[in-house]
Scaffold this motif. Structure first.
Motif, mmCIF file in Angstrom:
data_model
loop_
_atom_site.group_PDB
_atom_site.id
_atom_site.type_symbol
_atom_site.label_atom_id
_atom_site.label_comp_id
_atom_site.label_asym_id
_atom_site.label_seq_id
_atom_site.Cartn_x
_atom_site.Cartn_y
_atom_site.Cartn_z
ATOM 1 N N ALA A 100 0.850 -1.195 0.000
ATOM 2 C CA ALA A 100 0.000 0.000 0.000
ATOM 3 C C ALA A 100 0.882 1.241 0.000
ATOM 4 O O ALA A 100 2.049 1.194 0.388
ATOM 5 C CB ALA A 100 -0.894 -0.002 1.235
ATOM 6 N N ASN A 101 0.316 2.357 -0.444
ATOM 7 C CA ASN A 101 1.052 3.614 -0.494
ATOM 8 C C ASN A 101 1.403 4.056 0.926
ATOM 9 O O ASN A 101 0.517 4.401 1.715
ATOM 10 C CB ASN A 101 0.200 4.683 -1.182
ATOM 11 N N VAL A 102 2.692 4.037 1.244
ATOM 12 C CA VAL A 102 3.113 4.295 2.615
ATOM 13 C C VAL A 102 2.843 5.738 3.024
ATOM 14 O O VAL A 102 2.461 5.998 4.179
ATOM 15 C CB VAL A 102 4.603 3.940 2.813
ATOM 16 N N THR A 150 12.880 0.818 2.203
ATOM 17 C CA THR A 150 12.244 1.484 1.062
ATOM 18 C C THR A 150 11.073 2.360 1.509
ATOM 19 O O THR A 150 10.925 3.502 1.054
ATOM 20 C CB THR A 150 11.751 0.442 0.043
ATOM 21 N N SER A 151 10.237 1.837 2.416
ATOM 22 C CA SER A 151 9.094 2.602 2.902
ATOM 23 C C SER A 151 9.543 3.757 3.786
ATOM 24 O O SER A 151 9.011 4.878 3.704
ATOM 25 C CB SER A 151 8.135 1.694 3.685
ATOM 26 N N ALA A 179 10.922 9.666 4.761
ATOM 27 C CA ALA A 179 12.018 10.589 5.045
ATOM 28 C C ALA A 179 12.149 11.641 3.942
ATOM 29 O O ALA A 179 12.374 12.820 4.219
ATOM 30 C CB ALA A 179 13.327 9.822 5.209
ATOM 31 N N ARG A 180 12.003 11.206 2.714
ATOM 32 C CA ARG A 180 12.136 12.142 1.580
ATOM 33 C C ARG A 180 10.963 13.111 1.506
ATOM 34 O O ARG A 180 11.049 14.139 0.831
ATOM 35 C CB ARG A 180 12.258 11.365 0.275
ATOM 36 N N ASN A 181 9.898 12.804 2.216
ATOM 37 C CA ASN A 181 8.745 13.696 2.267
ATOM 38 C C ASN A 181 8.726 14.530 3.551
ATOM 39 O O ASN A 181 7.661 14.955 3.994
ATOM 40 C CB ASN A 181 7.451 12.892 2.106
#
Length: 391
Positions: free
Chosen positions: A39-41, A62-63, A68-70
């Motif tokens: 699912a979209n984390v 990965t999730s 973190a990048r957001n």
């Protein structure tokens, strides 16, 4: 409180519990879908941010990276710790630095400890400059690394590391022929001195009870040492604040700056914190009058090579006289007389990496037995003579 009001209060509390339970239930479901159904984390996180923040450690890299990048600070922190653990500290920096203002003191302590384990001194310095490095051992280690004045660092901390402060230097050992005061102005120097002293104590040269060393003393802020990598190490002893603080009873000093080639000036050895033990042992022999068997500096040749006979335990200078039987020509003197050394092969005094041979150990002991070290012993630790020559 009336009976009706009691019922209303109980009702409100029950509703709150049901809502909280429902929220946790929905969060758990969303979290499960991220782990098992791709699912979209990011969307799932915003549906249940509290639940996700409490369970970030369970997310795969990965999730966690997506969060973190957001710019989700809790995820930035957690992801940066994982990157540091994988020796990707440069990448980690962009994440923890972006979210540093949101971290608790406890989280900053953990981050600092991880950066310290990786010797990320520039990162720790950056944290300190932003006033985000909590007080404690890591901050004190950084102060040592940055050569903070010894007055700015806890004496107890220095002692706990196994070093000494100027106020608490151990007394000389009366069982030893020579007592050596070891000191440095930076962290790696203190640890390197400890390494050298431990190596020496495992195999004392030329025998036991010749040299005894103090614990390394932290002296930053009291002595200025400036040298480049390929230049002779130098310290400004004349303007040193150490002069009135050093104890009596020590015969020699070993000072370890960060840079500069090793040398001995009378009873003071300067050796940088990147040197190896064989260089240290070579310099230690200079304390007892041994000379280099490679070409000496021209300024030294001008007076040493003008002499005749034994100018050192391992060097005989001839101006037509016959050298000792079994001695061989050395490269020490290119001017003046011809120098001879006791070994046809290279020795530790010509190439330090060879280590101390049996022949030179015997020569060292013979010289000490003959002189008892008197020509080289100094009456106190204040041995910063201007007229000394470099070995």
């Amino acid at each position: 409180m009336t009976q009706v009001k009691r019922f209303k209060l109980v009702g409100v509390l029950l509703c709150c519990l049901l809502i909280t339970g429902s929220s946790n239930h929905l969060g758990a479901i969303g979290f499960w879908h991220v782990l098992n159904a791709k699912a979209n984390v990011l969307q799932s996180y915003w549906n249940s941010p509290v639940y996700f923040s409490a369970h970030l450690e369970q997310l795969p890299n990965t999730s966690l990276a997506v969060l973190a990048r957001n710019q989700i600070s809790s995820a930035q922190y957690m992801y940066s710790l994982r990157l540091i653990k994988k020796d990707q500290s440069d990448t980690a920096k962009q994440f923890w630095l972006s979210g540093i203002n949101e971290l608790t003191i406890s989280e900053r302590k953990i981050l600092a400890a991880k950066l310290f384990e990786q010797s990320r001194w520039s990162d720790l310095k950056l944290l300190a400059s932003k006033n985000k490095l909590p007080a404690g051992d890591v901050l004190n280690h950084l102060k040592l690394q940055l050569k903070a004045p010894q007055s700015k660092i806890s004496t107890a901390f220095i002692h706990d590391l196994g070093f000494s402060s100027l106020k608490n230097i151990s007394k000389p050992n009366t069982q030893c022929m020579f007592n050596v005061l070891a000191m440095s102005d930076h962290r790696s120097g203190l640890y390197k001195l400890t390494e050298f002293i431990n190596a020496y104590n495992k195999q004392p040269e030329p025998r036991e009870n010749i040299f005894c060393f103090s614990k390394p003393v932290y002296v930053a802020g009291t002595l200025e040492c400036k040298s480049n990598v390929n230049q002779v190490a130098k310290c400004d002893w004349q303007s040193s604040k150490l002069n009135d603080q050093l104890p009596e009873g020590f015969d020699f000093i070993v000072m370890m700056p960060k840079q500069g080639t090793a040398n001995v000036t009378k009873g003071t050895m300067l050796i940088n914190s990147k040197a190896n033990y064989s260089v240290f042992l070579h310099e230690l022999m200079h304390f007892n009058g041994f000379e280099d068997e490679y070409a000496l500096p021209k300024t030294k040749q001008a007076w040493l090579c003008a002499q005749s006979g034994f100018v050192a335990p391992n060097l005989f200078v001839s101006h037509g006289e016959s050298p000792p039987a079994g001695w061989y020509r050395a490269k020490s003197c290119q001017l003046g007389g011809i120098a001879y050394k006791p070994s046809e092969k290279w020795s530790i005094m010509q190439y330090q990496q060879l280590g101390l041979s049996v022949q030179y150990r015997k020569l060292w002991l013979k010289h000490l037995d003959m002189t008892n070290g008197n020509p080289y012993r100094h009456p106190s630790a204040l041995i910063f003579a201007n007229k000394a020559t470099l070995n």
